[in-house]
Write a protein that holds these residues in place. Structure first.
Motif, mmCIF file in Angstrom:
data_model
loop_
_atom_site.group_PDB
_atom_site.id
_atom_site.type_symbol
_atom_site.label_atom_id
_atom_site.label_comp_id
_atom_site.label_asym_id
_atom_site.label_seq_id
_atom_site.Cartn_x
_atom_site.Cartn_y
_atom_site.Cartn_z
ATOM 1 N N SER A 14 0.839 -1.201 0.000
ATOM 2 C CA SER A 14 0.000 0.000 0.000
ATOM 3 C C SER A 14 0.875 1.252 0.000
ATOM 4 O O SER A 14 2.022 1.233 0.434
ATOM 5 C CB SER A 14 -0.929 0.012 1.210
ATOM 6 O OG SER A 14 -0.209 0.293 2.375
ATOM 7 N N ILE A 15 0.304 2.339 -0.514
ATOM 8 C CA ILE A 15 1.038 3.602 -0.585
ATOM 9 C C ILE A 15 0.065 4.706 -0.177
ATOM 10 O O ILE A 15 -1.110 4.665 -0.548
ATOM 11 C CB ILE A 15 1.598 3.813 -2.014
ATOM 12 C CG1 ILE A 15 2.479 5.063 -2.053
ATOM 13 C CG2 ILE A 15 0.535 3.869 -3.081
ATOM 14 C CD1 ILE A 15 3.319 5.168 -3.308
ATOM 15 N N ASP A 16 0.539 5.644 0.614
ATOM 16 C CA ASP A 16 -0.369 6.698 1.049
ATOM 17 C C ASP A 16 -0.591 7.711 -0.075
ATOM 18 O O ASP A 16 0.208 7.838 -1.000
ATOM 19 C CB ASP A 16 0.128 7.375 2.332
ATOM 20 C CG ASP A 16 1.476 8.030 2.164
ATOM 21 O OD1 ASP A 16 2.272 7.564 1.329
ATOM 22 O OD2 ASP A 16 1.739 9.014 2.871
ATOM 23 N N PRO A 18 -0.596 11.129 -0.398
ATOM 24 C CA PRO A 18 0.394 12.181 -0.723
ATOM 25 C C PRO A 18 1.624 11.654 -1.452
ATOM 26 O O PRO A 18 2.134 12.299 -2.364
ATOM 27 C CB PRO A 18 0.776 12.748 0.640
ATOM 28 C CG PRO A 18 -0.379 12.445 1.520
ATOM 29 C CD PRO A 18 -0.926 11.131 1.036
ATOM 30 N N THR A 19 2.086 10.484 -1.055
ATOM 31 C CA THR A 19 3.247 9.888 -1.735
ATOM 32 C C THR A 19 2.902 9.550 -3.178
ATOM 33 O O THR A 19 3.697 9.780 -4.089
ATOM 34 C CB THR A 19 3.708 8.623 -0.984
ATOM 35 O OG1 THR A 19 3.973 8.974 0.372
ATOM 36 C CG2 THR A 19 4.958 8.040 -1.620
ATOM 37 N N LEU A 20 1.714 9.009 -3.376
ATOM 38 C CA LEU A 20 1.262 8.669 -4.724
ATOM 39 C C LEU A 20 1.183 9.916 -5.608
ATOM 40 O O LEU A 20 1.685 9.926 -6.734
ATOM 41 C CB LEU A 20 -0.102 7.982 -4.647
ATOM 42 C CG LEU A 20 -0.702 7.532 -5.965
ATOM 43 C CD1 LEU A 20 0.103 6.415 -6.595
ATOM 44 C CD2 LEU A 20 -2.143 7.122 -5.766
ATOM 45 N N THR A 22 2.707 12.800 -5.185
ATOM 46 C CA THR A 22 4.054 13.326 -5.400
ATOM 47 C C THR A 22 4.783 12.534 -6.472
ATOM 48 O O THR A 22 5.428 13.109 -7.354
ATOM 49 C CB THR A 22 4.846 13.289 -4.082
ATOM 50 O OG1 THR A 22 4.120 14.004 -3.084
ATOM 51 C CG2 THR A 22 6.219 13.916 -4.268
ATOM 52 N N THR A 23 4.666 11.217 -6.422
ATOM 53 C CA THR A 23 5.333 10.356 -7.407
ATOM 54 C C THR A 23 4.810 10.642 -8.808
ATOM 55 O O THR A 23 5.591 10.793 -9.758
ATOM 56 C CB THR A 23 5.116 8.873 -7.050
ATOM 57 O OG1 THR A 23 5.578 8.658 -5.725
ATOM 58 C CG2 THR A 23 5.861 7.972 -8.017
#
Length: 44
Positions: A14-16, A18-20, A22-23
């Motif tokens: 899983s990825i949060d 905001p990180t998604l 930003t990426t």
């Protein structure tokens, strides 16, 4: 009621959000710098 971030561990895949975001932004920005910007500079 306080909730600590360390008590609940998400699964590794899983990825949060905001990180998604930003990426995606970084990838789109990189693509833009490589592909679109040179084309725009040629038009000037």
């Amino acid at each position: 009621m306080e909730m600590s971030l360390t008590t609940r561990k998400p699964p590794m895949n899983s990825i949060d959000f905001p990180t998604l975001i930003t990426t995606i932004f970084v990838l789109v920005d990189y693509w833009y710098q490589q592909k679109i910007q040179p084309l725009l500079l040629l038009k000037v």
